[in-house]
Design an enzyme around this catalytic site. Sequence first.
Site, mmCIF file in Angstrom:
data_model
loop_
_atom_site.group_PDB
_atom_site.id
_atom_site.type_symbol
_atom_site.label_atom_id
_atom_site.label_comp_id
_atom_site.label_asym_id
_atom_site.label_seq_id
_atom_site.Cartn_x
_atom_site.Cartn_y
_atom_site.Cartn_z
ATOM 1 N N ASP A 46 -5.585 14.128 -25.229
ATOM 2 C CA ASP A 46 -5.581 12.719 -24.859
ATOM 3 C C ASP A 46 -4.813 11.982 -25.961
ATOM 4 O OD1 ASP A 46 -6.106 10.049 -24.501
ATOM 5 O OD2 ASP A 46 -8.253 10.282 -24.142
ATOM 6 N N LYS A 92 -0.971 1.112 -25.345
ATOM 7 C CA LYS A 92 -1.267 1.017 -26.778
ATOM 8 C C LYS A 92 0.061 1.050 -27.555
ATOM 9 C CE LYS A 92 -5.939 2.645 -26.179
ATOM 10 N NZ LYS A 92 -6.194 3.436 -24.973
ATOM 11 N N ARG A 130 -1.337 -2.258 -18.956
ATOM 12 C CA ARG A 130 -2.593 -1.507 -18.996
ATOM 13 C C ARG A 130 -2.568 -0.458 -17.885
ATOM 14 N NH1 ARG A 130 -5.117 -3.987 -22.349
ATOM 15 N NH2 ARG A 130 -6.778 -2.469 -22.297
ATOM 16 N N GLU A 175 -0.512 4.833 -0.526
ATOM 17 C CA GLU A 175 -1.288 6.062 -0.779
ATOM 18 C C GLU A 175 -0.399 7.281 -0.593
ATOM 19 O OE1 GLU A 175 -4.561 5.875 1.893
ATOM 20 O OE2 GLU A 175 -5.795 4.702 0.510
ATOM 21 N N THR A 208 -2.942 6.532 -22.140
ATOM 22 C CA THR A 208 -2.845 5.187 -21.597
ATOM 23 C C THR A 208 -1.403 4.756 -21.837
ATOM 24 O OG1 THR A 208 -3.538 4.250 -23.711
ATOM 25 C CG2 THR A 208 -5.253 4.539 -22.060
ATOM 26 N N TYR A 231 0.849 -1.195 0.000
ATOM 27 C CA TYR A 231 0.000 0.000 0.000
ATOM 28 C C TYR A 231 0.880 1.239 0.000
ATOM 29 C CZ TYR A 231 -5.022 -0.018 0.019
ATOM 30 O OH TYR A 231 -6.318 -0.044 -0.386
HETATM 31 N N1 PLP Z 1 -8.537 7.781 -24.313
HETATM 32 C C1 PLP Z 1 -8.474 7.229 -25.528
HETATM 33 C C2 PLP Z 1 -8.194 8.101 -26.707
HETATM 34 C C3 PLP Z 1 -8.679 5.853 -25.686
HETATM 35 O O1 PLP Z 1 -8.637 5.320 -26.907
HETATM 36 C C4 PLP Z 1 -8.932 5.064 -24.535
HETATM 37 C C5 PLP Z 1 -9.135 3.624 -24.615
HETATM 38 O O2 PLP Z 1 -9.225 2.990 -25.586
HETATM 39 C C6 PLP Z 1 -9.002 5.703 -23.298
HETATM 40 C C7 PLP Z 1 -8.794 7.058 -23.216
HETATM 41 C C8 PLP Z 1 -9.394 4.961 -22.061
HETATM 42 O O3 PLP Z 1 -8.450 4.114 -21.595
HETATM 43 P P1 PLP Z 1 -8.821 2.955 -20.553
HETATM 44 O O4 PLP Z 1 -9.503 1.896 -21.330
HETATM 45 O O5 PLP Z 1 -7.490 2.569 -19.993
HETATM 46 O O6 PLP Z 1 -9.711 3.575 -19.517
#
Ligand code: PLP
Length: 435
Positions: free
Chosen positions: A214, A243, A249, A56, A240, A54
């Site tokens: 994002d 990918k 993950r 936090e 993320t 843990y």
């Molecule tokens: N943002 C984008 C552009 C994504 O393609 C994805 C997932 O495919 C996410 C956020 C969300 O990621 P997670 O599935 O880890 O929550």
Amino acid sequence: MLNYDEIKKVDPEIYEAIMNEVERQYHNLELIASENIVSEAVMEAAGSVLTNKYAEGYPYRYSRKSGELLYRLYGRYYGGCEFVDDVERLAIERAKELFGAQHANVQPHSGSQANMAAYFTLIKPGDTILSLELTHGGHLTHGHPLSFSGKLFNIVPYGVNKDTEQFDYEMIREKALECKPDMILTGASAYPRSIDFKKFREIADEVGATLVVDMAHIAGLIATGLHPNPIPYADIVTTTTHKTLRGPRGGMILCKEKYAQELDKWVFPGIQGGPLEHIIAAKAVAFKEALADDFVVYQKQILANAQALAKGLIKRGFNLVSDGTDTHLMLLNLGSEEEGGPSGKKMEGSLDIAGITANKNTVPFDTRPPFVASGIRLGTPAVTTRGMKEAEMDIVADFIRKVYDNYDDEEQLIKIKEDVQALCAQFTIFEELRK
Ligand code: PLP
């Protein structure tokens, strides 16, 4: 060395499911654009003793007096964190180096949580977000009514230009001038073209909005300079790690120093509890791999493979959204219901029978509902990790055409599967596990 002997003894049912998945990943052609195959080092870190801890809090703390960053000072709410502190600090430093960011938070459990923390840092419930519509390539967390984003914020969507099927920055600017958003969000799950972050910044500045990027899908390309970097332009960048970046993950947030403290508070205690230090260790390992010279070779091959696959598909009569791709992914437009042919859902099922894994996806201005959809999204990160190159991508395009021509003929699809499996067998993975 990968070894699941203990799971086999303790929990044969889970062992069997894992081994079935090993076989599925080995035999199938993985074309899901958001997936990849991580290294054994990443898997070892993810399966390490760090899962017991843990932690936090953070591995550092700011001095209340001077505002200076103080490592190892009362940063955690638990004792015994000295080694997970090392792990998390390494992950943070590597993430900053990889993307040229001032601050990194590596604790988000997923991309969705990274987005949630980023939004809360910049805006409050009821504020307006201008973001990419889901059916034009956006993500659920960019404002879908069923996501927290659509429930808490006033979402104004932008889409792609009908003719080019690409971003039309003047159109987006006009939308922004009209709706006066508090925050503009860009980045996508299914947009095959390069994104001009500088233009988004200019629009945001003109209307007094903050900008969140994002970069989940294209993080690996950005880390290696093969796609423009949003860091100089965005207030906050989310991603993320699993990918194109080829880590475990999970999620991550990068931002300017001025947002660091507020952002960290929003991740913990704002929306999460204890960080997953084993996953953070796996992120750190993946970042180290991404900083190595051969990662750029890998990312270049992802792009070369995407170009070859796109070319092979167009050559065989398929329509691609925006006529091609600048990235690792492309969208096959299967046409509307009136034009006949399979829907995205049907084609996904037929590809599955043939041993090809991909996902249905809406295309811009789709007339079918999202769960049926008129497109198939394809990506090259996983097959590139397996070692496939341009020549194999042409063979893959041929498989896809054959599946399309026989989408309702199970016997033929099973025959195609034999060829798919023969190709996959030339690019082995998980050899030790399969012995
Ligand atoms: N943002 C984008 C552009 C994504 O393609 C994805 C997932 O495919 C996410 C956020 C969300 O990621 P997670 O599935 O880890 O929550």
